[in-house]
Enzyme design. Sequence first.
Site, PDB file in Angstrom:
ATOM      1  N   ARG A 152       0.809  -1.231   0.000  1.00  0.00           N
ATOM      2  CA  ARG A 152       0.000   0.000   0.000  1.00  0.00           C
ATOM      3  C   ARG A 152       0.839   1.277   0.000  1.00  0.00           C
ATOM      4  O   ARG A 152       0.295   2.368  -0.077  1.00  0.00           O
ATOM      5  CB  ARG A 152      -0.959  -0.007   1.197  1.00  0.00           C
ATOM      6  CG  ARG A 152      -2.177  -0.879   0.950  1.00  0.00           C
ATOM      7  CD  ARG A 152      -3.191  -0.709   2.048  1.00  0.00           C
ATOM      8  NE  ARG A 152      -2.813  -1.445   3.241  1.00  0.00           N
ATOM      9  CZ  ARG A 152      -3.193  -1.100   4.473  1.00  0.00           C
ATOM     10  NH1 ARG A 152      -3.928  -0.029   4.661  1.00  0.00           N
ATOM     11  NH2 ARG A 152      -2.826  -1.833   5.504  1.00  0.00           N
ATOM     12  N   GLY A 192       8.949  -3.727  12.405  1.00  0.00           N
ATOM     13  CA  GLY A 192       9.796  -2.785  11.674  1.00  0.00           C
ATOM     14  C   GLY A 192       9.063  -1.570  11.152  1.00  0.00           C
ATOM     15  O   GLY A 192       9.684  -0.572  10.791  1.00  0.00           O
ATOM     16  N   ARG A 247      27.525  27.035   0.899  1.00  0.00           N
ATOM     17  CA  ARG A 247      27.661  25.665   0.385  1.00  0.00           C
ATOM     18  C   ARG A 247      28.781  24.922   1.098  1.00  0.00           C
ATOM     19  O   ARG A 247      29.527  25.514   1.877  1.00  0.00           O
ATOM     20  CB  ARG A 247      27.875  25.723  -1.130  1.00  0.00           C
ATOM     21  CG  ARG A 247      26.607  26.157  -1.879  1.00  0.00           C
ATOM     22  CD  ARG A 247      26.872  26.388  -3.341  1.00  0.00           C
ATOM     23  NE  ARG A 247      27.561  25.255  -3.945  1.00  0.00           N
ATOM     24  CZ  ARG A 247      28.258  25.317  -5.075  1.00  0.00           C
ATOM     25  NH1 ARG A 247      28.371  26.459  -5.726  1.00  0.00           N
ATOM     26  NH2 ARG A 247      28.859  24.228  -5.549  1.00  0.00           N
TER      27      ARG A 247
HETATM   28  C1  UD1 Z   1      -0.811  -8.328  13.499  1.00  0.00           C
HETATM   29  C2  UD1 Z   1      -1.379  -9.129  14.666  1.00  0.00           C
HETATM   30  C3  UD1 Z   1      -2.629  -8.433  15.188  1.00  0.00           C
HETATM   31  C4  UD1 Z   1      -2.306  -7.016  15.595  1.00  0.00           C
HETATM   32  C5  UD1 Z   1      -1.653  -6.268  14.430  1.00  0.00           C
HETATM   33  C6  UD1 Z   1      -1.139  -4.948  14.881  1.00  0.00           C
HETATM   34  C7  UD1 Z   1      -0.870 -11.465  14.227  1.00  0.00           C
HETATM   35  C8  UD1 Z   1      -1.376 -12.751  13.744  1.00  0.00           C
HETATM   36  N1  UD1 Z   1      -1.707 -10.456  14.199  1.00  0.00           N
HETATM   37  O1  UD1 Z   1      -1.770  -8.360  12.470  1.00  0.00           O
HETATM   38  O2  UD1 Z   1      -3.153  -9.138  16.309  1.00  0.00           O
HETATM   39  O3  UD1 Z   1      -3.469  -6.338  16.010  1.00  0.00           O
HETATM   40  O4  UD1 Z   1      -0.513  -6.998  13.923  1.00  0.00           O
HETATM   41  O5  UD1 Z   1      -0.719  -4.216  13.776  1.00  0.00           O
HETATM   42  O6  UD1 Z   1       0.272 -11.392  14.660  1.00  0.00           O
HETATM   43  N2  UD1 Z   1       5.412  -9.952   9.268  1.00  0.00           N
HETATM   44  C9  UD1 Z   1       6.491 -10.739   8.942  1.00  0.00           C
HETATM   45  N3  UD1 Z   1       6.266 -11.948   8.359  1.00  0.00           N
HETATM   46  C10 UD1 Z   1       5.028 -12.402   8.100  1.00  0.00           C
HETATM   47  C11 UD1 Z   1       3.930 -11.590   8.427  1.00  0.00           C
HETATM   48  C12 UD1 Z   1       4.149 -10.359   9.017  1.00  0.00           C
HETATM   49  O7  UD1 Z   1       7.640 -10.364   9.157  1.00  0.00           O
HETATM   50  O8  UD1 Z   1       4.917 -13.516   7.573  1.00  0.00           O
HETATM   51  C13 UD1 Z   1       5.668  -8.633   9.892  1.00  0.00           C
HETATM   52  C14 UD1 Z   1       5.205  -7.467   9.058  1.00  0.00           C
HETATM   53  O9  UD1 Z   1       6.269  -6.962   8.274  1.00  0.00           O
HETATM   54  C15 UD1 Z   1       4.781  -6.451  10.115  1.00  0.00           C
HETATM   55  C16 UD1 Z   1       4.327  -7.323  11.271  1.00  0.00           C
HETATM   56  O10 UD1 Z   1       4.907  -8.590  11.069  1.00  0.00           O
HETATM   57  O11 UD1 Z   1       5.865  -5.665  10.539  1.00  0.00           O
HETATM   58  C17 UD1 Z   1       2.819  -7.442  11.347  1.00  0.00           C
HETATM   59  O12 UD1 Z   1       2.343  -7.960  10.143  1.00  0.00           O
HETATM   60  P1  UD1 Z   1       0.925  -7.543   9.582  1.00  0.00           P
HETATM   61  O13 UD1 Z   1       0.667  -8.293   8.359  1.00  0.00           O
HETATM   62  O14 UD1 Z   1       0.809  -6.078   9.551  1.00  0.00           O
HETATM   63  O15 UD1 Z   1       0.006  -8.140  10.757  1.00  0.00           O
HETATM   64  P2  UD1 Z   1      -1.532  -7.974  10.917  1.00  0.00           P
HETATM   65  O16 UD1 Z   1      -2.202  -8.985  10.115  1.00  0.00           O
HETATM   66  O17 UD1 Z   1      -1.905  -6.560  10.718  1.00  0.00           O
END
Ligand code: UD1
Length: 452
Positions: free
Chosen positions: A13, A99, A328
């Site tokens: 996004r 991150g 500069r």
């Molecule tokens: C996650 C939480 C949710 C919480 C939300 C807060 C889980 C299952 N859910 O959901 O409860 O309310 O964050 O924002 O944990 N990432 C990885 N590898 C992956 C998936 C994600 O490194 O396979 C990292 C993403 O880069 C990010 C973070 O984990 O920094 C969260 O991932 P995201 O997909 O945003 O999680 P949500 O589904 O929003």
Amino acid sequence: MNIVILAAGQGKRMHSNLPKVLHPLAGKALVSHVIDTARGLEPQRICIVYGHGGEAVRAAITAPDLVWVLQEPQLGTGHALMQALPHLAAAGTTLVLYGDVPLTRVETLQRLLHAARDSLAVLTVELADPAGYGRIVRNAAGDVARIVEQKDASPEERSIHEINTGIMALPTARLAEWLGRLSNDNAQQEYYLTDIVGMAVADDLPVRTAQPQSKSEVLGVNSKVQLAELERVAQRRIADQLLEQGVRLADPARIDVRGELLCGRDVSIDINCVFEGRVVLDEAVEVGPSCVLKNAHIGSGARLAAFSHIEDAVVGPDGVIGPFARLRPGTELGPGVHVGNFVELKNSRFAAQSKANHLAYVGDAVVGSRVNIGAGTITCNYDGANKFQTVIEDDAFIGSDTQLVAPVTVGRGATLGAGTTLTRDAPADTLTISRARQTSISGWKRPQKIRK
Ligand code: UD1
Ligand code: CA
């Protein structure tokens, strides 16, 4: 203690070729904010889980103490932590950060770690609109029972306003077993890290929660809109810190610090100034409106008038710069130097009390003390192939509209007449002038229009 920073998500996004966690906030990559916060907690190990576009992240963030772990493919937050597991110190606590959540305070995480000292702790907040987040499900006694993701939640669970920020502290010794038991039998077919909360409860471990001081600490960046919102939050925090130190800001909502700004006592900064890199303003410096300063040191009592642009430069104490001055890289000004409007300086040293007050270009020059550089003076420092130096010794007076064709030296106390094109050295204490003698032709008439 270990810290694992989850950063494998794609960030679609953002609509950008730059990996999400490398987008700058207050002049620093999102993930670098998280790394710096992590360092503030002095962990044994910092692990970064990266994935899509991750090589670019790894290349951009060069720090020898980081452990990089590739997650490919990305099967959820639990799966991400599982990849880091072999790299963690076995004892103590593992703190999970994201991150793309850059503004969490160190003190908040210290409280979370304290809550997790004998168990597991989750950082939670109450949101008026909890849509999209995992919900904190509590039992009748008010204790945490489990976390349910929005997509798996019943209508009743969706009405819970306490959400999982994703930041949690876990007992490392239990992780291997818990993560091994995760399944992806859920709405998103992902391995949810959040499922281990229910496992801890089943194992009779207390699960605690902690809350941040402010909600902005747990906001993540998924879009440019959110990035812009967090930029204002970050800037306001920096502005408040400056105000608390005693810096006078004309408007704390109209300052941008994209790096480090160090201020002495009684510094004042007018509106719309931008500070980049490392900028030092000594005591009683006054910065006028709309100045841009990058990697600069401004000496005590100096005044920068509106629209001055200063980069990789030093202004001495009591200097008076601008409006519309451009310093500069390589500019070094001694005490009490005046640089006025539409003056450009590059790679030039000015000793004490020298002045270039109007419309000049001085490049690759060494200027002594009490020198006066007249309006329209230009150092011709470049012949199209090479650059040459101009030396102007103490007390010299450079008349207006002079060209100094480098390499050339103007001796101590020398005066150059207005309009001089100096191609050879000008001797000390002497007037040098190089313009055609002025004549007046009497009886001369203006041409008349020819009548046909
Ligand atoms: C996650 C939480 C949710 C919480 C939300 C807060 C889980 C299952 N859910 O959901 O409860 O309310 O964050 O924002 O944990 N990432 C990885 N590898 C992956 C998936 C994600 O490194 O396979 C990292 C993403 O880069 C990010 C973070 O984990 O920094 C969260 O991932 P995201 O997909 O945003 O999680 P949500 O589904 O929003
Ligand atoms: Ca998210």
